[in-house]
Design a protein around this motif. Structure first.
Motif, PDB file in Angstrom:
ATOM      1  N   THR A  14       0.707  -1.350   0.021  1.00  0.00           N
ATOM      2  CA  THR A  14       0.053  -0.157   0.170  1.00  0.00           C
ATOM      3  C   THR A  14       0.824   1.311   0.080  1.00  0.00           C
ATOM      4  OG1 THR A  14      -0.081  -0.135   2.298  1.00  0.00           O
ATOM      5  CG2 THR A  14      -2.023  -1.013   1.002  1.00  0.00           C
ATOM      6  N   THR A  15       1.995   1.244   0.625  1.00  0.00           N
ATOM      7  CA  THR A  15       2.939   2.408   0.942  1.00  0.00           C
ATOM      8  C   THR A  15       4.332   2.348   0.388  1.00  0.00           C
ATOM      9  OG1 THR A  15       3.150   1.573   3.117  1.00  0.00           O
ATOM     10  CG2 THR A  15       1.217   3.232   2.747  1.00  0.00           C
ATOM     11  N   PRO A  16       4.493   2.042  -0.597  1.00  0.00           N
ATOM     12  CA  PRO A  16       6.057   1.982  -0.844  1.00  0.00           C
ATOM     13  C   PRO A  16       6.893   3.371  -0.794  1.00  0.00           C
ATOM     14  CG  PRO A  16       4.589   1.806  -2.916  1.00  0.00           C
ATOM     15  CD  PRO A  16       3.696   1.667  -1.752  1.00  0.00           C
ATOM     16  N   ASN A  17       6.199   4.495  -1.030  1.00  0.00           N
ATOM     17  CA  ASN A  17       6.793   5.697  -1.123  1.00  0.00           C
ATOM     18  C   ASN A  17       6.814   6.090   0.540  1.00  0.00           C
ATOM     19  OD1 ASN A  17       7.337   6.610  -3.593  1.00  0.00           O
ATOM     20  ND2 ASN A  17       5.171   6.175  -3.878  1.00  0.00           N
ATOM     21  N   ILE A  18       5.928   5.893   1.229  1.00  0.00           N
ATOM     22  CA  ILE A  18       5.866   6.193   2.798  1.00  0.00           C
ATOM     23  C   ILE A  18       7.037   5.216   3.290  1.00  0.00           C
ATOM     24  CG2 ILE A  18       4.824   5.886   4.941  1.00  0.00           C
ATOM     25  CD1 ILE A  18       2.194   6.869   3.817  1.00  0.00           C
ATOM     26  N   ASP A  19       6.995   4.267   2.994  1.00  0.00           N
ATOM     27  CA  ASP A  19       8.161   3.042   3.488  1.00  0.00           C
ATOM     28  C   ASP A  19       9.484   3.626   3.216  1.00  0.00           C
ATOM     29  OD1 ASP A  19       5.930   1.332   4.176  1.00  0.00           O
ATOM     30  OD2 ASP A  19       6.114   0.068   2.757  1.00  0.00           O
ATOM     31  N   ARG A  20       9.562   3.953   2.209  1.00  0.00           N
ATOM     32  CA  ARG A  20      11.022   4.568   1.821  1.00  0.00           C
ATOM     33  C   ARG A  20      11.412   5.690   2.656  1.00  0.00           C
ATOM     34  NH1 ARG A  20      11.972   8.374  -3.243  1.00  0.00           N
ATOM     35  NH2 ARG A  20       9.811   8.687  -4.092  1.00  0.00           N
ATOM     36  N   ILE A  21      10.593   6.440   2.890  1.00  0.00           N
ATOM     37  CA  ILE A  21      10.883   7.727   3.821  1.00  0.00           C
ATOM     38  C   ILE A  21      11.246   6.830   5.607  1.00  0.00           C
ATOM     39  CG2 ILE A  21      10.022   9.680   5.094  1.00  0.00           C
ATOM     40  CD1 ILE A  21      10.945  10.051   2.119  1.00  0.00           C
ATOM     41  N   ALA A  22      10.228   5.884   5.667  1.00  0.00           N
ATOM     42  CA  ALA A  22      10.456   5.370   6.995  1.00  0.00           C
ATOM     43  C   ALA A  22      11.785   4.656   7.358  1.00  0.00           C
ATOM     44  CB  ALA A  22       9.207   4.519   7.250  1.00  0.00           C
ATOM     45  N   ARG A  23      12.432   4.226   6.114  1.00  0.00           N
ATOM     46  CA  ARG A  23      13.610   3.431   6.303  1.00  0.00           C
ATOM     47  C   ARG A  23      14.877   4.377   6.424  1.00  0.00           C
ATOM     48  NH1 ARG A  23      10.859  -0.331   2.730  1.00  0.00           N
ATOM     49  NH2 ARG A  23      11.585   1.173   1.006  1.00  0.00           N
ATOM     50  N   GLN A  24      14.311   5.691   6.132  1.00  0.00           N
ATOM     51  CA  GLN A  24      15.403   6.878   6.498  1.00  0.00           C
ATOM     52  C   GLN A  24      15.359   7.257   7.628  1.00  0.00           C
ATOM     53  OE1 GLN A  24      15.906   9.648   2.786  1.00  0.00           O
ATOM     54  NE2 GLN A  24      14.503   7.937   1.840  1.00  0.00           N
ATOM     55  N   GLY A  25      14.418   6.945   8.459  1.00  0.00           N
ATOM     56  CA  GLY A  25      14.345   7.526   9.690  1.00  0.00           C
ATOM     57  C   GLY A  25      13.598   6.856  10.618  1.00  0.00           C
ATOM     58  N   VAL A  26      12.776   7.381  11.705  1.00  0.00           N
ATOM     59  CA  VAL A  26      12.194   6.376  12.874  1.00  0.00           C
ATOM     60  C   VAL A  26      10.713   6.643  12.810  1.00  0.00           C
ATOM     61  CG1 VAL A  26      12.338   6.466  15.473  1.00  0.00           C
ATOM     62  CG2 VAL A  26      14.156   7.477  14.370  1.00  0.00           C
ATOM     63  N   ARG A  27      10.342   5.350  13.078  1.00  0.00           N
ATOM     64  CA  ARG A  27       8.738   5.040  12.747  1.00  0.00           C
ATOM     65  C   ARG A  27       8.505   4.726  14.424  1.00  0.00           C
ATOM     66  NH1 ARG A  27      11.231   1.137  10.445  1.00  0.00           N
ATOM     67  NH2 ARG A  27      10.809  -1.250  10.949  1.00  0.00           N
ATOM     68  N   PHE A  28       7.242   5.404  14.786  1.00  0.00           N
ATOM     69  CA  PHE A  28       6.630   5.175  16.281  1.00  0.00           C
ATOM     70  C   PHE A  28       5.409   4.231  15.912  1.00  0.00           C
ATOM     71  CE2 PHE A  28       9.399   8.691  16.680  1.00  0.00           C
ATOM     72  CZ  PHE A  28       9.979   8.682  17.864  1.00  0.00           C
ATOM     73  N   SER A  29       5.546   3.048  16.154  1.00  0.00           N
ATOM     74  CA  SER A  29       4.584   2.000  15.922  1.00  0.00           C
ATOM     75  C   SER A  29       3.368   2.056  16.962  1.00  0.00           C
ATOM     76  CB  SER A  29       4.988   0.782  15.907  1.00  0.00           C
ATOM     77  OG  SER A  29       5.488   0.375  17.078  1.00  0.00           O
ATOM     78  N   ARG A  30       3.355   2.806  17.993  1.00  0.00           N
ATOM     79  CA  ARG A  30       2.290   3.160  19.043  1.00  0.00           C
ATOM     80  C   ARG A  30       2.178   4.562  19.369  1.00  0.00           C
ATOM     81  NH1 ARG A  30       2.546  -1.292  23.735  1.00  0.00           N
ATOM     82  NH2 ARG A  30       4.609  -0.710  24.075  1.00  0.00           N
TER      83      ARG A  30
END
Length: 476
Positions: free
Chosen positions: A25-41
């Motif tokens: 669903t989100t290949p472009n959001i995913d590529r930004i997430a791989r360059q930074g920090v994601r907060f899953s909660r």
């Protein structure tokens, strides 16, 4: 510092690829997430749209901003840029940032406090939130081409696409035709959802209309086939939006400024996909409605890191200020988690969160690592119990209310709720809790109390009408 803030309406973190979703669903959001920090909660402190964006504007919980519903009592924005509690946009502008928003939010909800402080406001259409992502991004890209290489700007892009109705080009829905839908709700759950009187429930997916206004969505959720069509539409809307975001990221790459640009991706609230029997909307203070995406790519940040601490959306404003070198106001409710973004940085997490909802029902909830306790003060048009407890770690879709079985957990979480409330209102000059105004007047905004009773009768569900009237203290 260049900051691009992407504000996505109704996006479920569970439907983002990098969070483990089985669909692309989100290949472009995913590529930004791989360059930074994601907060899953990450969670919004107040829902839905208007209260949550009041938190964006103010850095405050709804109990302090005054906004806990969409209009009327409980929607009186009360924090206009004091020294102790400045508005977020005005504060960044005062520290040299050129503030630009591409958003029709204020127009959609008559929330004109949202306009305060921006250098530029672009509404791009008069559709009041019914525009698609290509219209928003199509308006924003010329601005980015002209100003993208400049320094010290804050560009806010607000996208509505995952919010019903799902109006993306049909080919994006077709991308998922041969892929299985999420495993839950299963057939058994969908059968039980037929007996919910809530608006946006399986049998009443389009209240007052009966039929879907768009061909991408089913008229109701009768079985797994209907749910798959619904899920394909939601995921198609996300994929379409994500593709449009890719145009923004590609432009930053082409301009040669991507590495030096901070990108923040978040949202106002989540979206129910069967939780509490509701599909594609936000009607109560539960996990699905309050769980939001939060991804931060900041120059010098850790890369491709997941953080599982509990954080609020109001923490994001404090964090942006902290990372940008702007003093965090002492009167804000947000707590900076900049230390969790810096590579190897330290951060003191919150032990629990308290959040509230005041539109279709009225309630406050307490969330810990494992548990969610919901206290409903007025059920409105939603079949909620006054007290609900869920072990989210083993019951992520909130299917088993075990409040009666775990009194010791209820006691502990109730203590947290009362402690939080005392901290918010138990000091000199504090103002009354605006959620009480919604309890007093009733959460009957888009759907009126008597009108919903008539609708249930006209739909041939006198049984549900009786349950509904008894629940709100009326008699049939």
């Amino acid at each position: 510092m260049r900051i691009v803030y992407i504000d996505i309406d109704s996006l479920r973190p569970k439907h983002i690829g990098i969070h483990g979703y089985h669909r692309q669903t989100t290949p472009n959001i995913d590529r930004i997430a791989r360059q930074g920090v994601r907060f899953s909660r990450a969670y919004c402190a107040s829902s839905p749209c208007v209260p949550s964006r009041a938190s964006f504007a103010s850095g405050l919980f709804g109990i302090h901003s005054g906004v806990v519903t969409h209009w009327g009592p409980g929607c009186d924005y009360r924090q206009f840029n004091t020294e102790e509690r400045p508005m977020f946009v005005r504060l960044l502008r005062e520290h040299g940032y050129h503030m630009t928003t591409f958003s029709s939010f204020a127009d959609r909800h008559d929330a004109f406090w949202y306009m305060a402080g921006w250098n530029e406001v672009h509404t791009h259409t008069l559709k009041k939130g019914d525009e698609d992502a290509d219209e928003v991004i199509g308006a924003a890209l010329p601005w980015l081409e002209m100003h993208g290489k400049e320094d010290n700007y804050f560009l806010h892009l607000q996208l509505w696409d995952p919010h019903r109705n799902y109006t993306m080009p049909r080919r994006y829905q077709e991308l998922f035709r041969d892929e299985p839908a999420p495993a839950w709700p299963d057939e058994e759950a969908i059968v039980t959802h037929q007996d919910s009187y809530a608006p946006f429930s399986a049998a009443m997916l389009f209240p007052g209309r009966g039929r879907s206004p768009v061909d991408t969505m089913p008229d109701r959720i009768r079985n797994r086939d209907d749910f798959k069509k619904f899920a394909d539409a939601y995921d198609g809307a996300i994929r379409f939006m994500d593709e449009q975001l890719g145009r923004v990221f590609d432009t930053l790459e082409r301009l040669g400024v991507m590495d030096e640009t901070a990108i923040v991706i978040s949202g106002d609230h989540g979206e129910a996909m069967g939780e509490h029997g509701v599909y594609g909307d936000h009607v109560c203070a539960d996990e699905a409605v309050h769980h939001i995406p939060m991804i931060v790519k900041w120059p010098g940040s850790a890369q491709n890191v997941e953080r599982r601490e509990l954080v609020y959306n109001v923490d994001l404003q404090a964090t942006i200020c902290d990372l940008a070198g702007v003093p965090v106001p002492k009167g804000w409710d947000g707590r900076s988690f900049a230390g969790a973004i810096a590579d190897g940085g330290a951060y003191m997490p919150r032990e629990y969160l308290v959040w509230d909802h005041g539109l279709y029902s009225v309630g406050r909830s307490v969330r810990t690592d494992e548990w969610l306790m919901m206290r409903t003060y007025h059920p409105g048009v939603v079949p909620l119990e006054p007290l609900e407890l869920y072990h989210v770690a083993t019951d992520p879709y909130l299917t088993r209310n075990i409040a009666a079985d775990r009194p010791e957990v209820i006691e502990r979480l109730d203590h947290y709720l009362q402690q939080w409330h005392h901290e918010q209102v138990g000091h000199p000059f504090s103002k009354p809790d605006p959620l009480l105004l919604v309890v007093e007047t009733g959460p009957f905004k888009y759907i009126k109390k008597d009108g919903w009773a008539r609708h249930l009768r006209e739909a041939g569900r006198e049984d549900l009408r009786t349950i509904y009237l008894n629940r709100i203290g009326e008699r049939s």
